[in-house]
Design an enzyme around this catalytic site. Structure first.
Site, PDB file in Angstrom:
ATOM      1  N   SER A 183      -8.303  24.356  38.162  1.00 62.06           N
ATOM      2  CA  SER A 183      -8.888  25.678  38.398  1.00 62.06           C
ATOM      3  C   SER A 183      -7.847  26.767  38.113  1.00 62.06           C
ATOM      4  CB  SER A 183      -9.435  25.755  39.823  1.00 62.06           C
ATOM      5  OG  SER A 183     -10.321  26.827  39.977  1.00 62.06           O
ATOM      6  N   GLU A 277     -20.495  23.052  35.945  1.00 67.59           N
ATOM      7  CA  GLU A 277     -19.715  24.081  36.637  1.00 67.59           C
ATOM      8  C   GLU A 277     -19.494  25.317  35.773  1.00 67.59           C
ATOM      9  OE1 GLU A 277     -15.445  23.541  37.162  1.00 67.59           O
ATOM     10  OE2 GLU A 277     -15.739  21.440  36.595  1.00 67.59           O
ATOM     11  N   HIS A 307     -17.449  21.641  40.606  1.00 66.79           N
ATOM     12  CA  HIS A 307     -16.122  22.228  40.444  1.00 66.79           C
ATOM     13  C   HIS A 307     -15.182  21.729  41.543  1.00 66.79           C
ATOM     14  CE1 HIS A 307     -12.983  25.018  39.436  1.00 66.79           C
ATOM     15  NE2 HIS A 307     -13.023  25.553  40.636  1.00 66.79           N
TER      16      HIS A 307
END
Length: 345
Positions: A183, A277, A307
């Site tokens: 991320s 996602e 995610h």
């Protein structure tokens, strides 16, 4: 797990790997997360978007939520040693038969956690990074880089660079270092590699990123169908963080987003992302950059994976364990390749 290479262009440096369909557990996670975690994040984003003061309060509260994660501990058989830098903390994690990285400086995995630059840290990521250490047979240095509201992602990049320089100064050869993250941390790993190239510093042997937040401009993400399907990240979340924390005086510098850079010269990349996602848009943009620059990239789009749960849910989800093993296989192969190149030189 059988993975078959699949690419429309034999000359392409990007290989899209076919992943088995999602198991029942992964599919069931979506309605659970959509009605719980996503609603919580949506409410937080709404409050933070009321103005600078609410945003700062939410960012600060989110950072404080890292403290209760101390109770998670680390898996049995994992050794942990803190590393204290001037502006941030880090920690080594490793398990037998991997030797103590403070003594044997042969190879290492440098990891940057996710959390949209407002969450995540050593405590909440310890089980994940310990798993990577065990499966990859590498010591992992996890970096608790500075975050909003006290520091800008540019400061996070400074911390990432400091940690990488530390490994070099300690004697770890760059061809035996893998830089990884998920991320926000995945985007940070890519941005670190670009910075190392610009500074003329030796690059790591490989990059391993999961669902990287690689574009701070929300336009492509909000236009992607997954803005409606993501079970974890509400569409307003990353956009709010950009407007209330990352943009300076309302201005977003395009150079802060890795997708706006030429990837020429970067090392091989493993990129794992979920098919539903929101950050799939960022992942595909990274893959296009790699292809245009001739950088080898393996793209794994894991069916229905939410995610962050591609790896972080590995304690509960078999698909997460598969993803972690795939990443570990890549890490070991890259380290072995770097070792062979070093021996030949």
């Amino acid at each position: 797990m059988a993975i078959q290479p699949q690419t429309s262009d034999p000359a392409s440096t990007v290989i899209v790997e076919t992943i088995r369909p999602a198991r029942l557990g992964t599919r069931l996670v979506h309605p659970v997360l959509r009605t719980t975690l996503q609603q919580f994040l949506r409410a937080g984003a709404w409050v933070a978007d009321r103005g600078p003061r609410p945003a700062k309060l939410i960012f600060t509260a989110t950072r404080l939520s890292e403290q209760p994660a101390r109770i998670l501990g680390s898996p049995r058989g994992i050794r942990r040693e803190p590393v204290v830098f001037e502006r941030f903390d880090a920690e080594w994690l490793w398990g037998a038969p991997v030797p103590d990285p403070r003594v044997d400086r042969e190879a290492a995995l440098l990891y940057f956690h996710g959390g949209a630059f407002i969450a995540g840290g050593l405590n909440s990521y310890r089980r994940h990074t310990a798993r990577l250490a065990t499966l990859s047979e590498l010591p992992v240095l996890t970096v608790d880089y500075r975050q909003l509201p006290d520091a800008h992602p540019n400061d996070s990049l400074d911390d990432a660079l400091t940690a990488y320089r530390h490994l070099l100064a300690e004697g770890f050869p760059p061809e035996q270092i893998i830089v990884a993250g998920d991320s926000a941390g995945g985007g940070l790993a890519l941005r670190l590699a670009l910075t190392l190239r610009e500074l003329g510093l030796p690059l790591p042997v490989a990059l391993s990123v999961t669902s990287p937040w690689a574009d701070f401009d929300s336009t492509a993400r909000l236009a992607h169908p997954n803005a409606r399907y993501d079970a974890v990240l509400p569409a307003v979340g990353p956009d709010m963080v950009v407007r209330r924390g990352i943009a300076i005086d309302g201005v977003l510098d395009p150079s802060w987003s890795v997708v706006n850079h030429d990837f020429t010269g970067l090392p091989p990349i493993l990129l794992q992302v979920g098919s539903r996602e929101m950050l799939l848009a960022d992942a595909l943009a990274v893959a296009r950059r790699a292809e245009s620059a001739g950088v080898p990239l393996r793209l794994q789009i894991r069916p229905s994976a939410p995610h962050t749960l591609i790896h972080l849910g590995a304690d509960l989800l078999a698909d997460g364990r598969d993803a972690a093993r795939d990443a570990a296989d890549f890490h070991r192969a890259m380290i072995e390749s770097g070792r062979a190149d070093r021996t030949a030189a």
